[in-house]
Write a protein that holds these residues in place. Sequence first.
Motif, mmCIF file in Angstrom:
data_model
loop_
_atom_site.group_PDB
_atom_site.id
_atom_site.type_symbol
_atom_site.label_atom_id
_atom_site.label_comp_id
_atom_site.label_asym_id
_atom_site.label_seq_id
_atom_site.Cartn_x
_atom_site.Cartn_y
_atom_site.Cartn_z
ATOM 1 N N SER A 34 1.255 -1.351 0.080
ATOM 2 C CA SER A 34 0.035 0.022 0.146
ATOM 3 C C SER A 34 0.901 1.470 -0.133
ATOM 4 C CB SER A 34 -0.499 -0.224 1.401
ATOM 5 O OG SER A 34 -0.926 -0.850 1.036
ATOM 6 N N LEU A 50 -4.979 -7.560 -11.481
ATOM 7 C CA LEU A 50 -4.750 -6.021 -10.047
ATOM 8 C C LEU A 50 -3.977 -5.680 -10.122
ATOM 9 C CD1 LEU A 50 -5.526 -9.003 -8.132
ATOM 10 C CD2 LEU A 50 -7.463 -8.318 -8.882
ATOM 11 N N ILE A 54 -5.269 -1.565 -8.778
ATOM 12 C CA ILE A 54 -5.104 -1.397 -7.555
ATOM 13 C C ILE A 54 -4.807 0.306 -7.164
ATOM 14 C CG2 ILE A 54 -3.527 -1.217 -7.483
ATOM 15 C CD1 ILE A 54 -2.828 -2.864 -5.185
ATOM 16 N N ASN A 57 -7.528 2.301 -4.880
ATOM 17 C CA ASN A 57 -8.713 0.939 -4.841
ATOM 18 C C ASN A 57 -8.135 0.358 -4.313
ATOM 19 O OD1 ASN A 57 -11.388 0.105 -5.365
ATOM 20 N ND2 ASN A 57 -10.465 -1.244 -7.092
ATOM 21 N N VAL A 60 -8.779 -3.312 -3.161
ATOM 22 C CA VAL A 60 -8.043 -4.397 -3.527
ATOM 23 C C VAL A 60 -7.279 -4.470 -2.891
ATOM 24 C CG1 VAL A 60 -7.012 -4.817 -5.852
ATOM 25 C CG2 VAL A 60 -9.105 -3.055 -5.507
ATOM 26 N N VAL A 61 -6.655 -4.019 -2.010
ATOM 27 C CA VAL A 61 -5.217 -4.862 -1.878
ATOM 28 C C VAL A 61 -5.498 -5.840 -0.844
ATOM 29 C CG1 VAL A 61 -3.573 -3.705 0.100
ATOM 30 C CG2 VAL A 61 -4.215 -2.052 -1.809
ATOM 31 N N PHE A 64 -5.124 -8.305 -3.507
ATOM 32 C CA PHE A 64 -4.175 -8.700 -4.383
ATOM 33 C C PHE A 64 -2.780 -8.905 -3.993
ATOM 34 C CE2 PHE A 64 -0.206 -6.105 -6.098
ATOM 35 C CZ PHE A 64 0.103 -6.383 -6.891
ATOM 36 N N GLY A 135 -4.688 -0.438 2.883
ATOM 37 C CA GLY A 135 -5.545 0.365 2.065
ATOM 38 C C GLY A 135 -6.138 1.559 1.492
#
Length: 267
Positions: A34, A50, A54, A57, A60-61, A64, A135
Amino acid sequence: MITRQFGSEVRWMLRRPRTLIGLFGLVLVPIIISFGIWTAGEDGGGGPGLGAIIQGNGMVVPIFTLFLSLNLLLPLVASIWAADGLAGEAQHGTLRGLLVAPVSRVRLLFVKLFGLTAMSLFAVTLMAVVGIIAGTAFLGMNGMMTLSGTTLSTGEGLLRIAFFIVLVTFQMVSIGAVALAVSSTTEHPLVVQAATMTTIIVFQVLGQFPSLDWLHPFLITTGFPGLVDVMRDPMPLNQIWDSTLLAGCYLLIGTGLAAMRLITKDS
């Protein structure tokens, strides 16, 4: 009786320094990812899969991070726990006492498998929770953008993350079951870790050769990319189901081999 054994196994695993160090290392991964994407700014996005969605977003972390870790880091942690479960006990002489105790050896195996499962679920969930926090803090959160270009609500996004946690945990436990089978044959935990990680790496290398297409459906690593379908809307289940079924086969094979070895193992 059995619940006390389960609880005792988990507490024993949590007290080991290498477990705490491993969990600390796993927690750092989503934070580093992040922070790295945040410092990269607009140049941090792009790329396939991904990586393309990311930036900005944050939800999504966790997915991912878990997807990247599933290729090497999570199997490594699972192999360490499996190695300590049987080979580590044998190395310290405590396994002999467990084998001569008036307790079924199959039950002993399932206690070890439960400990592996509980710790795997805890580790994966911890990574996901830290990933959501990191994230959101670094990249922001306004729902979850999918690979299909749609945006899910925060609630729907959390459900997708929870589903992905279950999928990744199952893959991790399946690899750990195979490591338990190896662990039941040796008194050296490093042998278990080396054998497990070598197998994962070899499987990934074999998966890169088109001429070995006939072999790919039998490699557990072949199913890893299909798990990303949780980020599509609507979510297709074919590849997810195939990956889970393949992992289930490895779980049954690993558990069966470990049970056969423990039943015939000299006390």
